[in-house]
Write a protein that holds these residues in place. Sequence first.
Motif, short mmCIF file in Angstrom:
data_model
loop_
_atom_site.label_atom_id
_atom_site.label_comp_id
_atom_site.label_asym_id
_atom_site.label_seq_id
_atom_site.Cartn_x
_atom_site.Cartn_y
_atom_site.Cartn_z
N ARG A 1 1.85 12.24 0.21
CA ARG A 1 1.04 12.62 -0.93
C ARG A 1 -0.34 11.98 -0.95
NH1 ARG A 1 2.82 17.04 -4.04
NH2 ARG A 1 5.00 17.28 -3.45
N LYS A 2 -0.58 10.98 -0.12
CA LYS A 2 -1.88 10.33 -0.07
C LYS A 2 -2.65 10.89 1.12
CE LYS A 2 -0.32 6.04 -2.23
NZ LYS A 2 -0.20 4.55 -2.07
N TYR B 1 -6.22 11.82 3.32
CA TYR B 1 -7.62 11.48 3.63
C TYR B 1 -8.18 12.61 4.48
CZ TYR B 1 -11.72 9.28 5.69
OH TYR B 1 -12.99 9.01 6.10
N GLU C 1 -4.88 17.98 -6.08
CA GLU C 1 -4.64 17.01 -7.14
C GLU C 1 -3.76 17.58 -8.24
OE1 GLU C 1 -8.67 16.01 -8.03
OE2 GLU C 1 -8.73 14.34 -6.59
N THR D 1 -2.92 12.79 -3.91
CA THR D 1 -4.03 11.87 -4.17
C THR D 1 -5.00 11.94 -3.00
OG1 THR D 1 -2.60 10.38 -5.42
CG2 THR D 1 -4.69 9.49 -4.63
N MET E 1 -7.69 10.23 -0.94
CA MET E 1 -8.13 8.86 -0.69
C MET E 1 -9.57 8.84 -0.19
SD MET E 1 -5.20 7.60 -1.47
CE MET E 1 -5.39 5.87 -1.06
N GLU F 1 -4.99 3.55 3.64
CA GLU F 1 -3.76 3.68 2.87
C GLU F 1 -3.22 5.10 2.84
OE1 GLU F 1 -4.48 2.07 -0.97
OE2 GLU F 1 -4.95 0.05 -0.23
N ALA F 2 -3.93 6.02 3.47
CA ALA F 2 -3.45 7.41 3.49
C ALA F 2 -2.25 7.54 4.41
CB ALA F 2 -4.57 8.33 3.98
#
Length: 267
Positions: free
Chosen positions: A5-6, A8, A30, A35, A37, A42-43
Amino acid sequence: MEDRRKLYFFYDEKDETVFSKMQPIYTMLEEKGFTIMSQPNEANAIISVGEDGTFLQALRKTGFRNDCLYAGVSVTDETSFYCDFHIDHADKALAEITHTEIEVRKYPTIHVTIDDETSFYCLNEFSLRSSIIKTFAVDVFIDDLYFETFRGDGLVVSTPTGSTAYNKSLRGAVVDPMLPCYQVSELASLNNNSYRTLGSPFILSGNRTLTLRIAPGDSSYPVMGMDNEALSIQHVERVQIQLSDKPIKTVKLKNNSFWEKVQRTFL
């Protein structure tokens, strides 16, 4: 897709056409709980938007992470090996990913070390060439075995997925990426009564180490390519290449296997 879900996105933000198309895609994602990034660290999914060259740059700029998923989004209608989606069909791609059980496909990479100092990964190929208009000599070792002395324009070491790129133009074999191996192809080798090479591409097991020792008089300014990027290092003596333990993970969609891509591209 809960664990992806994250996101980039890697693309040229100066390209106004691509930039404008990405804004509604961000909004749609979204709304679906993704999310976006601002940094790739952190993706857990990194998505390139462009063509295969953009995909290769995304890998290099984000450190060839093997703890996340990579995907490519095409912006043209041309056939592409690494771009499984198209920017104009984002809603269809999202539906396919969220409602279909996807598989993770692993692409082998090679790890290249220059003089025990500089090292990097390649998804397609590593190339070594003379920077001046003359042949240069390279001693080729397979593990500890001296194999041959190459004299010519250069050598290309490709992964299985890279076998369809530069390697194929050198009449190298197209290799199934499920095979843990890499391939060595020649650039205009010199073969006569004084100099002799194998004269054909050869494939090495993933357990082998390839070492290229450049002759002292030819090592001042070699041209080295890591995928679609040039590396400039002077006075190179030795290049060591191995199959890496960092495969790249990508999305495997229905009717989109490596061999189906080969068929669409070349047949």
